[in-house]
Design a protein around this motif. Structure first.
Motif, PDB file in Angstrom:
ATOM      1  N   ASN A 128       0.822  -1.211   0.000  1.00 11.23           N
ATOM      2  CA  ASN A 128       0.000   0.000   0.000  1.00 11.23           C
ATOM      3  C   ASN A 128       0.854   1.258   0.000  1.00 11.23           C
ATOM      4  O   ASN A 128       0.523   2.245  -0.669  1.00 11.23           O
ATOM      5  N   ARG A 131       2.061   2.079  -3.396  1.00 12.93           N
ATOM      6  CA  ARG A 131       1.067   2.777  -4.214  1.00 12.93           C
ATOM      7  C   ARG A 131       1.092   4.283  -3.945  1.00 12.93           C
ATOM      8  O   ARG A 131       0.893   5.094  -4.858  1.00 12.93           O
ATOM      9  N   ARG A 135       1.909   7.368  -6.669  1.00 12.48           N
ATOM     10  CA  ARG A 135       1.128   8.603  -6.854  1.00 12.48           C
ATOM     11  C   ARG A 135       2.006   9.847  -6.681  1.00 12.48           C
ATOM     12  O   ARG A 135       1.715  10.893  -7.266  1.00 12.48           O
ATOM     13  N   GLY A 162       2.672  -3.837  -9.999  1.00 15.97           N
ATOM     14  CA  GLY A 162       3.135  -2.560  -9.458  1.00 15.97           C
ATOM     15  C   GLY A 162       4.630  -2.386  -9.624  1.00 15.97           C
ATOM     16  O   GLY A 162       5.121  -1.313  -9.999  1.00 15.97           O
TER      17      GLY A 162
END
Length: 268
Positions: A128, A131, A135, A162
């Motif tokens: 997480n 991620r 961004r 990812g």
């Protein structure tokens, strides 16, 4: 032997309590509203629960609120869960996911940091946080976190793609290709993975393969701007000016900044 009336009366609240525990925990794929109601009943009867049990109830209710898209209520429950049990890692991670969905990336990163500090083997929290770094366009740190997530929990959804995407942007193309192929071989057939591999092929000049992968991505998600733009670039480089311009115009209509994104990816 039939229970006495008094025994039957005593058994009913106990049955309700156990059923609320099941619903609050999400057993039987309970709907969000049913989970919220069950968790609320447990929280309101808090004198019957330990602080650790109440922390779980608040965390579970937070997840149910998040499932409904009510992220502010979810965050309040995750906050309360952490207050009740500061060593409970799940609400830190879940709070991070809620902040991420609200696009508050700094608070999301802080929450994932706390989860990882409490449990350095929390693969999902590493994934997480990766991620968040994506961004923030911090692809090197995203790769580092995906490395940890894959080391700890290689079957987590999205981790191979990812890392593929991050490596593709950084220019580690052979390693990126291995990651995308791994994602596809594992059955994770989704638009994002084809889109990632399309970028690799675009960068290596394998234009036909790039167009094929971008087309596969668009079959799954026809409005994926990066796949449309990438396919348009590949078509232009092949000499298909009309097809390339059509795809790129469609991509820009969906996401006006997509051209700037590809410049940042190292493709023009």
């Amino acid at each position: 032997m039939l229970a006495s009336p008094a025994g039957a009366q005593d058994a009913k609240p106990r049955e309700n309590y156990l059923r609320n525990i099941e619903l609050c925990s999400g057993h039987d794929h309970a709907q969000a509203d049913a989970r919220i109601g069950a968790c609320t009943a447990l929280i309101d009867a808090g004198q019957d629960m330990t602080p650790a049990g109440l922390a779980i109830a608040h965390n579970n209710r937070g997840n149910a609120y998040a499932a409904k898209g009510d992220y502010d209520s979810a965050i309040r429950d995750f906050d309360r869960s952490i207050e009740l049990n500061p060593t409970y890692t799940k609400p830190f991670n879940n709070r991070g996911v809620a902040y991420f969905t609200k696009r508050d990336y700094d608070r999301a990163a802080e929450a994932f940091d706390q989860a990882i500090k409490l449990n350095p083997n929390y693969g999902e929290a590493f994934a997480n946080r990766a991620r968040v770094f994506l961004r923030k366009n911090d692809y090197a740190r995203a790769v580092q976190d995906y490395d940890q997530a894959i080391r700890l929990e290689p079957n987590l959804a999205g981790v191979w793609n990812g890392r593929c995407w991050s490596r593709a942007i950084l220019g580690a193309l052979q390693e990126a290709l291995q990651d995308c192929n791994k994602a596809l071989q594992s059955g994770s057939v989704n638009a994002a993975t084809y889109d990632s591999r399309g970028l690799i092929y675009l960068k290596t000049g394998e234009l036909g393969a790039a167009i094929d992968d971008y087309t596969s991505a668009l079959r799954i998600d026809p409005k994926l701007a990066s796949a449309l733009y990438g396919r348009g670039l590949a078509k232009l480089k092949q000499g298909d000016k009309a097809g390339g311009n059509t795809d790129m115009a469609a991509a820009k209509a969906l996401q006006g900044s997509i051209g700037d994104d590809f410049t940042r990816y190292g493709v023009q």
